[in-house]
Design a protein around this motif. Structure first.
Motif, mmCIF file in Angstrom:
data_model
loop_
_atom_site.group_PDB
_atom_site.id
_atom_site.type_symbol
_atom_site.label_atom_id
_atom_site.label_comp_id
_atom_site.label_asym_id
_atom_site.label_seq_id
_atom_site.Cartn_x
_atom_site.Cartn_y
_atom_site.Cartn_z
ATOM 1 N N MET A 132 0.854 -1.167 0.055
ATOM 2 C CA MET A 132 0.025 -0.115 0.239
ATOM 3 C C MET A 132 0.931 1.218 0.044
ATOM 4 S SD MET A 132 -3.031 1.107 2.816
ATOM 5 C CE MET A 132 -1.716 1.566 3.950
ATOM 6 N N THR A 133 0.539 2.278 -0.778
ATOM 7 C CA THR A 133 1.219 3.568 -0.894
ATOM 8 C C THR A 133 1.174 4.400 0.405
ATOM 9 O OG1 THR A 133 1.063 3.693 -3.426
ATOM 10 C CG2 THR A 133 1.731 5.534 -2.438
ATOM 11 N N ARG A 134 2.301 4.827 1.117
ATOM 12 C CA ARG A 134 2.264 5.601 2.325
ATOM 13 C C ARG A 134 1.742 7.066 1.768
ATOM 14 N NH1 ARG A 134 3.278 5.019 7.733
ATOM 15 N NH2 ARG A 134 4.038 6.898 8.706
ATOM 16 N N ILE A 135 0.763 7.730 2.551
ATOM 17 C CA ILE A 135 0.400 8.984 1.979
ATOM 18 C C ILE A 135 0.502 9.805 3.562
ATOM 19 C CG2 ILE A 135 -1.534 10.359 1.447
ATOM 20 C CD1 ILE A 135 -2.596 7.892 0.003
ATOM 21 N N ARG A 136 1.235 10.872 3.425
ATOM 22 C CA ARG A 136 1.088 11.735 4.779
ATOM 23 C C ARG A 136 0.515 13.145 4.471
ATOM 24 N NH1 ARG A 136 6.385 9.725 4.334
ATOM 25 N NH2 ARG A 136 7.088 8.029 6.060
ATOM 26 N N ARG A 137 0.732 13.767 3.441
ATOM 27 C CA ARG A 137 0.268 15.177 3.156
ATOM 28 C C ARG A 137 -0.648 15.070 2.036
ATOM 29 N NH1 ARG A 137 4.107 18.903 1.321
ATOM 30 N NH2 ARG A 137 5.331 17.161 0.505
ATOM 31 N N PRO A 197 4.158 13.671 -14.679
ATOM 32 C CA PRO A 197 4.719 12.423 -14.235
ATOM 33 C C PRO A 197 5.582 12.757 -12.723
ATOM 34 C CG PRO A 197 5.687 13.062 -16.149
ATOM 35 C CD PRO A 197 4.747 14.071 -15.980
ATOM 36 N N GLY A 198 6.191 13.858 -12.452
ATOM 37 C CA GLY A 198 7.092 14.027 -11.635
ATOM 38 C C GLY A 198 6.280 14.725 -10.306
ATOM 39 N N GLY A 199 5.033 15.087 -10.566
ATOM 40 C CA GLY A 199 4.169 15.791 -9.466
ATOM 41 C C GLY A 199 3.512 14.818 -8.367
ATOM 42 N N PRO A 200 2.759 15.495 -7.818
ATOM 43 C CA PRO A 200 1.781 14.523 -6.693
ATOM 44 C C PRO A 200 0.992 13.453 -7.555
ATOM 45 C CG PRO A 200 1.761 16.924 -6.379
ATOM 46 C CD PRO A 200 2.244 16.891 -7.588
ATOM 47 N N MET A 201 0.736 12.440 -6.773
ATOM 48 C CA MET A 201 -0.079 11.469 -7.328
ATOM 49 C C MET A 201 -1.693 12.096 -7.343
ATOM 50 S SD MET A 201 0.555 7.673 -5.553
ATOM 51 C CE MET A 201 0.243 8.504 -3.856
ATOM 52 N N VAL A 202 -2.359 11.594 -8.134
ATOM 53 C CA VAL A 202 -3.700 12.084 -8.330
ATOM 54 C C VAL A 202 -4.714 11.133 -8.059
ATOM 55 C CG1 VAL A 202 -5.461 13.186 -9.821
ATOM 56 C CG2 VAL A 202 -2.847 13.889 -10.079
ATOM 57 N N ALA A 203 -5.792 11.376 -7.105
ATOM 58 C CA ALA A 203 -6.977 10.552 -7.101
ATOM 59 C C ALA A 203 -8.141 11.184 -7.580
ATOM 60 C CB ALA A 203 -7.187 10.465 -5.742
ATOM 61 N N VAL A 229 -1.196 22.004 -6.020
ATOM 62 C CA VAL A 229 -0.267 21.031 -6.709
ATOM 63 C C VAL A 229 0.814 21.944 -6.187
ATOM 64 C CG1 VAL A 229 0.786 20.861 -9.102
ATOM 65 C CG2 VAL A 229 -1.480 20.753 -8.888
ATOM 66 N N ASP A 230 1.082 23.236 -6.028
ATOM 67 C CA ASP A 230 2.429 23.853 -5.737
ATOM 68 C C ASP A 230 2.737 23.610 -4.379
ATOM 69 O OD1 ASP A 230 2.533 25.257 -8.038
ATOM 70 O OD2 ASP A 230 1.648 27.200 -7.432
ATOM 71 N N ALA A 231 1.747 23.059 -3.576
ATOM 72 C CA ALA A 231 1.874 22.443 -2.181
ATOM 73 C C ALA A 231 2.521 21.267 -2.077
ATOM 74 C CB ALA A 231 0.660 22.498 -1.324
ATOM 75 N N ALA A 232 2.857 20.623 -3.146
ATOM 76 C CA ALA A 232 3.823 19.419 -3.261
ATOM 77 C C ALA A 232 3.177 18.432 -2.246
ATOM 78 C CB ALA A 232 5.159 19.764 -3.155
ATOM 79 N N PRO A 233 2.021 18.022 -2.215
ATOM 80 C CA PRO A 233 1.539 17.146 -1.314
ATOM 81 C C PRO A 233 1.739 15.670 -1.891
ATOM 82 C CG PRO A 233 -0.318 17.651 -2.773
ATOM 83 C CD PRO A 233 1.029 18.483 -3.080
ATOM 84 N N ASP A 234 1.727 14.518 -0.891
ATOM 85 C CA ASP A 234 1.797 13.094 -1.663
ATOM 86 C C ASP A 234 0.920 12.830 -2.440
ATOM 87 O OD1 ASP A 234 4.010 12.817 -0.007
ATOM 88 O OD2 ASP A 234 2.733 12.461 1.686
ATOM 89 N N LEU A 235 -0.420 13.412 -2.482
ATOM 90 C CA LEU A 235 -1.733 13.051 -3.082
ATOM 91 C C LEU A 235 -2.524 14.230 -3.144
ATOM 92 C CD1 LEU A 235 -3.552 10.842 -4.230
ATOM 93 C CD2 LEU A 235 -4.714 10.744 -1.770
ATOM 94 N N LEU A 236 -2.983 14.446 -4.236
ATOM 95 C CA LEU A 236 -3.986 15.303 -4.639
ATOM 96 C C LEU A 236 -5.219 14.809 -5.069
ATOM 97 C CD1 LEU A 236 -5.025 18.240 -5.591
ATOM 98 C CD2 LEU A 236 -3.902 17.963 -7.880
#
Length: 288
Positions: A1-6, A80-86, A55-62
């Motif tokens: 499972m992918t770890r998500i903090r921010r 491809p290099g930015g946050p993961m998207v849900a 996006v600029d906040a550079a979270p782990d997940l958007l």
């Protein structure tokens, strides 16, 4: 499972089937999973700036709970290099959310993704700097999208007016196209399906499924305009399919198109290319 903090979440309460209580529901789902999320529920005119700040906040997940256009914009901004998207289903067609999570309520999709989510890199098509991860439709059927949306919202008079406008414009000129640098061909419309959604491609294939639509009249255009974004179109007798990584398209005037459910207008000469690395998404196991 992918770890998500921010986590950053953008919720468009004015979109499709979202609802005014959606921001609170999003916060609760994250709290239930022990994750704190910064949830933004902007007005319509603040949606794009809110998305950029997230996006600029550079979270782990958007997390994006909105329509197809916002989901596609989030994928383009993250890259491809930015946050993961849900991308959650908050619009009317919900092409990308349904392709990633299946046709399930957004609450269920988010809960499953947080509990069992897996990072996935998605490839897709690119045209004039715009990406699509599910499907791009070019030509006559794209003209029927506004009529289709009016019908979805229960506005028959508006749907009829838009359908008449589409009918007047549908056959003003055919498309010319070339796949993989081959000979020029003619078609009334072209569709490009990505591996994420194509029934003919496996998800690890690095190509697009290209379909030339040889429409014979307004009835064909109407039928395909209302079904081109579903699985119905491939079985249509007017459709011929091939695989490709690059295609060039010509038209006498600008080319109407639908990219992952969003209507756009393209140049009279344009190029569609396969990109293997458009965006990372928080997907779910295929057997769920």
């Amino acid at each position: 499972m992918t770890r998500i903090r921010r986590v950053e979440a953008v919720v468009n309460v004015a979109s499709g089937s979202v609802g005014e209580d959606a921001p609170q529901l999003v916060e609760k789902i994250f709290a239930d999973h022990g994750v704190e999320a910064n949830v933004c529920a902007p007005s319509t005119d603040e949606l794009t700036p809110c998305l950029r700040r997230a996006v600029d906040a550079a979270p782990d997940l958007l997390v994006v709970l909105a329509g197809d256009g916002t989901a596609r914009a989030a994928a383009e901004l993250c890259g491809p290099g930015g946050p993961m998207v849900a991308p959650l289903a908050g619009g009317t067609m919900n092409m990308l959310p349904h392709a990633v999570y299946g046709a399930r309520p957004w609450q269920d999709a988010l809960s499953i993704a947080l509990a069992q989510g897996e990072e996935r890199m998605l490839g897709g098509g690119e045209v004039e700097g715009r990406q699509f991860l599910v499907a791009g439709i070019f030509g006559a059927p794209a003209l029927w999208a506004p009529a289709r949306e009016a019908a979805r919202y229960g506005k028959p008079r508006l749907a009829m007016l838009r359908a008449r406008r589409a009918m007047r414009r549908a056959f003003s000129g055919r498309l010319r196209y070339s796949l993989e640098g081959g000979e020029r061909e003619k078609a009334e419309a072209l569709t490009f399906m990505c591996p994420l959604a194509s029934r003919a491609l496996s998800e690890d294939e690095q190509v697009l499924e290209a379909a030339a639509l040889d429409l014979k009249g307004a009835l064909d255009a109407f039928r395909l305009g209302f079904h081109a974004l579903t699985g119905d179109w491939r079985n249509d007798p007017a459709v011929i399919t091939e695989r490709c990584r690059v295609a060039r398209i010509w038209a006498q005037h600008g080319i109407p198109a639908i990219l992952d459910g969003e209507s756009v207008r393209l140049k009279a000469l344009t190029e569609v290319r396969w990109r293997p690395d458009v965006v990372r998404v928080l997907g779910i196991p295929k057997d769920i």
